[in-house]
Each structure stands twice: as C-alpha cells, then as structure tokens.
Design a protein around this motif. Structure first.
Motif, PDB file in Angstrom:
ATOM      1  N   GLN A 254     -77.863-103.831  11.930  1.00 19.08           N
ATOM      2  CA  GLN A 254     -76.836-103.001  12.465  1.00 19.08           C
ATOM      3  C   GLN A 254     -77.232-101.865  12.309  1.00 19.08           C
ATOM      4  N   PHE A 255     -77.902-101.155  11.219  1.00 23.75           N
ATOM      5  CA  PHE A 255     -78.565-100.008  11.067  1.00 23.75           C
ATOM      6  C   PHE A 255     -79.654 -99.894  12.015  1.00 23.75           C
ATOM      7  N   LYS A 256     -80.443-100.817  12.097  1.00 20.26           N
ATOM      8  CA  LYS A 256     -81.677-100.613  12.955  1.00 20.26           C
ATOM      9  C   LYS A 256     -81.299-100.759  14.387  1.00 20.26           C
ATOM     10  N   LEU A 257     -80.439-101.583  14.975  1.00 19.24           N
ATOM     11  CA  LEU A 257     -79.875-101.398  16.437  1.00 19.24           C
ATOM     12  C   LEU A 257     -79.353-100.004  16.573  1.00 19.24           C
ATOM     13  N   ALA A 258     -78.632 -99.296  15.537  1.00 19.56           N
ATOM     14  CA  ALA A 258     -78.231 -97.933  15.627  1.00 19.56           C
ATOM     15  C   ALA A 258     -79.357 -97.026  16.012  1.00 19.56           C
ATOM     16  N   CYS A 259     -80.271 -96.852  15.142  1.00 23.78           N
ATOM     17  CA  CYS A 259     -81.288 -96.166  15.219  1.00 23.78           C
ATOM     18  C   CYS A 259     -82.075 -96.381  16.452  1.00 23.78           C
ATOM     19  N   LYS A 260     -82.159 -97.450  16.927  1.00 24.22           N
ATOM     20  CA  LYS A 260     -82.867 -97.600  18.481  1.00 24.22           C
ATOM     21  C   LYS A 260     -82.095 -96.942  19.316  1.00 24.22           C
ATOM     22  N   ALA A 261     -80.735 -97.209  19.294  1.00 24.50           N
ATOM     23  CA  ALA A 261     -79.731 -96.561  20.401  1.00 24.50           C
ATOM     24  C   ALA A 261     -79.643 -95.080  20.402  1.00 24.50           C
TER      25      ALA A 261
END
Length: 366
Positions: A254-261
């Motif tokens: 979830q954190f990695k997806l947020a960083c990408k977004a």
C-alpha cells in the motif's frame, strides 16, 4: 564425479548403507545429503526465527541444491566448490547473492556444530565489497503527499506512526495497545508475544504529534471493535475490522503504491520511514548513541550511516579551510600560485591590513 553424485537418489544411498552394513570389519558413517540437511535446518529455523528469515533460508537452499543436486553429501563440499558456487550466485542472482551466501554461511556453521562437516568453507570465501549508498529519506511534506494517496485511514496512521517512531514494519504490525502508555508517552517494543530483531526490548518515547494520532486512533478502535475478544488495551494497535492484525506485505505494498501515485523516487519504500526518523534526529543535533538506542541497533557502527547527515558539523569542519577556525597565523597566503592573477589580487587586497591565516592539514592529523 559431480554428475554421478547429482544422479544419486535417497533410495540409492539407503541401499549403499545396507550393502556396507553386511560387509564385515567396515564401519558405516551416515551420509548427510543437502536435502536431508535442508529439511533439518529449515525445520529448526521455522520454529526459532522469523517467517521472513525462514523464507530467505529456503530460497538460499534452493539455489544451493540447484547447483550441487539434492543428493550431494555436504561433507564433500570443499573450498573450491564453494568458491565456484559463489561465482555462480554472483552471475545469476546479481541483487541478492550476498544475502543468500551469508544465510548459507550461517547454515553451515550449524552443520559444523552438529558434526556434519569438519570445516565451514563459506567462512573462507570473501565476496566483492559493495558500494555503500546513503539511505533514502523523506521529509514531512513528502510524507503528507504520500499519505494523501492512501484511502485507508488505518494505513495512513501506520505510515505516520513509522515516520515518528522509526520502528520496523514487523514491530508495528505486531504492536498491541498494552505496550503503549499514552500517559507517560512511551512505547515498549518487544514482549512475550513478539521478539524484536535484536532480541532486546527497548522503549521509544512518543512525540506530541503522534500522541494525538494514537489517542484518536484508540477511540475509533474501541468503537468499531466491541465484539473483538482482544479489544482496546489487549488487541493490536493497527488491525482489520475483525480485530486481526495486518501483514507486513500488505502495508508495504500500500505504501509503495502511494509513493508511485505521488511521483516519489523508486528507491523509497516502507523502510525509508525508519531512515527518515533517524535522519531527522541527526539533522536536529541528536547524538548518534541516542539514535542507536531508539532504533534498537546492536552496534553503533550501524547507526553511523546517518552521521553524514549532520551538515552543520560538516560545514563547521570545512569552514576551517577558510581560515575561520583555530588556524595559525603565517605568511604568505596558501595556494596563491594556483589562483588566477585577478582573483589572487582581490584576496590580497582584502587581507593586506590583517594577518594571513593558513589552515595546515598536518596540524590536525588528517
């Protein structure tokens, strides 16, 4: 010979031992194959170590068996074979070969303790040194940008919690309310149900900003989990609606997806929040020893990777080159012959009415 050993099955070995047992005056010695050792060692690790380490051990043995074969006797693995296996790992597992090799080195230490091998040749092979890079970290503005891309309020709280405590992901998802004292503002990391990486319990003070987050989160948790057996003080701090804790993989993704977004650098991952906690403390002048205790490092050498971030100290050191430190008064000006004539003239004109100061490198023992 190696091809022959790779083709030997467990049944073949059993037949060989039976054959040798009926020959008089010959003492048989049990042959420990890689498959046998893998099963014994992995079963021990599964009970005594973390799930993540167990997975790493299994992956390491997978490469070892792929190279030597499952029927290979571990007592026949010599120095040259370990060196060749090391080369194989470096060529085929470019990013993780150090972890696999280090894991297998620990495994063969245990094999030596058990009397399966006389020497652990993994300890005699030196891997090429790796360039040490400065750890990535984020500031509060970047934290907010990442947080805004996350829909789940609980996951947001986890991220803020990590940023202000520096706790590891496994420590956070296993944290229970009984280990948080909001009155004294102290978090106890590690208890009878969760063992820390360093096998040592530690205490992390809670800053004012995080106290507000935890207080609000606790009130909300109490209202949505009235049916949970381990509610409020006894249950997980960060959990699902049914009271069960989150997995580290879920939070990390979830954190990695947020960083990408949020358009963050690819090098930023959940562990970056731990680096950010330490980096922010260093930049605010907190001694490395105090940071070591907060992070739970077993050695100060691990904490020293953050030392370079104290730019104020580094700038003060470099300023001595400008003649503003405890420099000695001598003449003529240093390195003047290396400056363009025009600039050199300007430097001299500014200093012509005052003594010239030179910073001598040898005087400070560099």
């Amino acid at each position: 010979m190696n091809k022959l050993l790779k083709n030997i099955t467990t049944d073949d070995l059993d037949k060989l031992k039976t054959l040798l047992s009926i020959i008089p005056n010959i003492e048989t010695k049990e042959i420990i194959t890689l498959r046998v050792f893998e099963n014994e060692y992995c079963n021990m690790i599964k009970v005594n170590r973390s799930k993540a380490y167990y997975i790493s051990v299994c992956s390491s043995f997978k490469h070892l068996i792929m190279y030597f074969g499952s029927g290979k006797s571990i007592s026949t693995i010599g120095l040259k074979e370990v060196e060749n296996f090391s080369t194989y790992l470096q060529q085929n597992v470019t990013n993780g070969f150090r972890v696999y090799f280090r894991t297998l080195k620990a495994a063969f230490n245990k094999a030596k303790d058990w009397g399966y091998v006389k020497d652990n040749y993994f300890t005699k092979v030196k891997l090429p040194k790796k360039q040490k890079l400065a750890p990535a970290f984020i500031n509060s503005e970047q934290l907010l940008a990442i947080s805004n891309k996350i829909k789940s309020k609980i996951v947001k709280d986890v991220i803020v919690f990590a940023f202000y405590t520096g706790m590891r992901l496994a420590e956070i998802v296993n944290l229970r309310w009984k280990n948080i004292d909001l009155v004294k503002r102290v978090i106890t990391v590690g208890d009878d149900k969760f063992t820390t990486k360093g096998r040592k319990q530690r205490f992390v003070p809670v800053c004012e900003a995080l106290t507000l987050v935890l207080s609000t989160h606790k009130i909300k948790s109490s209202s949505i989990l009235p049916f949970c057996k381990e509610k409020n003080i006894g249950g997980f701090v960060f959990c699902k609606d049914n009271g069960k804790g989150f997995t580290g993989d879920y939070i990390s993704k979830q954190f990695k997806l947020a960083c990408k977004a949020a358009g963050m650098d690819k090098s930023i991952h959940f562990h970056t929040l731990r680096h950010s906690f330490a980096s922010n403390l260093v930049q605010n002048g907190v001694p490395l020893y105090s940071i070591k205790e907060l992070l739970g490092h077993s050695s100060i050498s691990t904490t020293e990777i953050y030392a370079h971030l104290n730019m104020d100290t580094l700038r003060e050191a470099v300023k001595k080159l400008d003649g503003k430190g405890d420099a000695r008064e001598v003449s003529p000006p240093p390195f003047g012959h290396l400056l363009p004539a025009k600039i050199a003239g300007q430097v001299l004109s500014k200093r012509e009415n005052s003594p010239v100061k030179i910073f001598r490198i040898n005087d400070v023992g560099i």
